[in-house]
Write an enzyme that holds these catalytic residues in place. Structure first.
Site, mmCIF file in Angstrom:
data_model
loop_
_atom_site.group_PDB
_atom_site.id
_atom_site.type_symbol
_atom_site.label_atom_id
_atom_site.label_comp_id
_atom_site.label_asym_id
_atom_site.label_seq_id
_atom_site.Cartn_x
_atom_site.Cartn_y
_atom_site.Cartn_z
ATOM 1 N N ARG A 162 15.614 -50.645 24.793
ATOM 2 C CA ARG A 162 15.926 -51.126 23.585
ATOM 3 C C ARG A 162 17.337 -51.218 22.990
ATOM 4 O O ARG A 162 17.174 -51.044 21.789
ATOM 5 C CB ARG A 162 14.674 -51.148 22.548
ATOM 6 C CG ARG A 162 13.563 -51.382 22.967
ATOM 7 C CD ARG A 162 13.243 -52.865 23.429
ATOM 8 N NE ARG A 162 11.704 -53.291 23.465
ATOM 9 C CZ ARG A 162 11.165 -53.119 24.762
ATOM 10 N NH1 ARG A 162 11.569 -52.735 25.732
ATOM 11 N NH2 ARG A 162 9.794 -53.738 24.626
ATOM 12 N N SER A 237 6.496 -55.217 18.619
ATOM 13 C CA SER A 237 6.850 -53.953 18.276
ATOM 14 C C SER A 237 7.642 -53.583 17.053
ATOM 15 O O SER A 237 8.723 -53.888 17.066
ATOM 16 C CB SER A 237 7.103 -53.147 19.509
ATOM 17 O OG SER A 237 6.197 -53.238 20.512
ATOM 18 N N GLU A 334 12.279 -50.566 15.581
ATOM 19 C CA GLU A 334 12.478 -51.328 16.689
ATOM 20 C C GLU A 334 13.473 -52.517 16.177
ATOM 21 O O GLU A 334 14.310 -53.014 16.671
ATOM 22 C CB GLU A 334 11.710 -51.469 17.600
ATOM 23 C CG GLU A 334 12.114 -52.081 19.092
ATOM 24 C CD GLU A 334 11.599 -53.395 19.574
ATOM 25 O OE1 GLU A 334 12.353 -54.300 20.043
ATOM 26 O OE2 GLU A 334 10.153 -53.418 19.447
#
Ligand code: EPU
Length: 345
Positions: A162, A237, A334
């Protein structure tokens, strides 16, 4: 012709459905529009894609370029693969479906991820055993300060979990105009290693899955676990899965024998699922006003309607403090936080 619309609400442009204003917003549908828009902006610039990975905490003191550059093309490569190019504003899942319809494999595990093609490399989107970097060839981006076009090959992007150079050195400096993928021309070259996919295909009695079967399985699994942003505001998320030193995991496992762990690039560290930690800390399904922790997947924070960005950020901070207290692990968001007290620079 693209033009600036002053004081525009960003509510339709973020999947959390947060109602804040930008100084101005412009819909960019072609690269040629960018120099004039940049020259006429009277403040800092920001680029927005599908708005599926941001939390907007306050009004945004910026001129926002909404990347809507369209177009998908494909050309055969000498090695038998196919090079697919997609405009930065193409909706990600529409690209996935287009490639499957064209008989190409490689993107099926990334089915139904919200957002746009231009945003996908920024956080190196990933799901069910595949990350964007596995199929990425290169991208073109315009430097908003100089107006110059740049090409980034895979090795230039510093892709990680990520993570990429576009979140770091080039943060808020580029508009990604076109992304190129190298895809397989055999629909049977699929990755079914992720347990939930193998299980789903098995349940359906599919023994020789094609790319479209894997896509169907991913769509099914995602739809059962993750909230549809069209119905309940969310950004997927909210936290990254943290990595911790092996010794810390072994010590924690003494107290929590069920704690899962996955390998990382480093032999000294393991990745643990933030969803598990948050659930064990008692947060699954908890609601604070209009903000909540999704009852079916604790890694996802949701806006039940009318929540402010700060309300969601406050809940996120409570979750982080609680996980830290219970496990000694610091969770990291995130999603990108724009403005407010959660401001990330
Ligand atoms: N788990 C719990 N409780 C929860 C959620 C998860 O115990 O509430 C446990 C599960 O039982 C499992 C483990 O955590 O043992 C992993 O769960 P899952 O397979 O659902 O994946 P995840 O780690 O929670 C990651 C990605 C998702 C991606 C899935 C599937 C991150 C931050 N998230 O979630 O990506 O779809 O894997 O590959 O890496 C996103 O980035 O927005 C996203 C949805």
């Amino acid at each position: 012709m693209a033009y600036w619309q002053p004081y525009t609400t960003l509510r339709p442009y973020n999947t959390f459905g947060i109602d804040v204003q930008a100084q101005a917003l412009a819909q960019v549908t072609a690269v040629e529009q960018i120099p004039r828009l940049v020259a006429t902006a009277a403040g800092p610039l920001r680029v927005l894609g599908g708005g599926s990975n941001i939390l907007l905490c306050t009004d945004i003191d910026a001129w926002v370029l909404h990347n809507r550059i369209p177009g998908i093309t494909a050309e055969p490569l000498p090695n038998g693969n196919t090079l697919v190019a997609a405009g930065g504003g193409v909706v990600w899942h529409e690209l996935v479906q287009w490639t499957l319809g064209a008989g190409l494999a490689g993107l099926e595990n990334l089915s139904l991820i919200p957002g746009t093609v231009g945003a996908a490399p920024i956080q190196n989107i990933g799901a069910y055993g595949v990350e964007l970097q596995d199929v990425f060839s290169h991208l073109e981006a315009i430097d908003l300060a100089s107006g110059k076009m740049h090409v980034f090959r895979r090795e230039d992007c510093a892709f990680g979990y990520r993570d990429s150079i576009f979140k770091r050195e080039f943060r808020d400096r580029l508009l990604i105009t076109r992304v190129y993928f190298q895809l397989h021309s055999s629909l049977f070259e699929v990755n079914t290693a992720y347990g939930a996919i193998a299980q789903q295909l098995n349940d359906w009695g599919i023994t020789h899955p094609q790319a479209r079967d894997v896509s169907r399985a991913v769509v099914y699994i995602r739809s059962t676990k993750l909230p549809d942003p069209a119905k309940v505001g969310n950004a997927g998320s909210f936290f990254k899965n943290p990595t911790i030193p092996n010794e810390q995991w072994l010590a924690l496992r003494e107290r929590f024998p069920q704690l899962p762990a996955y390998p990382t690039d480093s032999p000294e560290r393991v990745k643990v699922p933030a969803g598990w930690l948050i659930e064990q800390a008692g947060w699954k399904g908890i609601r604070r006003g209009n903000a909540g922790v999704y009852p079916l997947q604790a890694l996802v924070l949701v806006n039940y309607g009318g929540a402010t960005g700060d309300e969601i950020w406050h809940l996120a901070q409570e979750v982080m403090a609680s996980v830290n207290q219970a496990f000694g692990i610091t969770l990291e968001p995130e999603v990108n936080i724009w403005g407010g007290k959660g401001k990330k620079i």
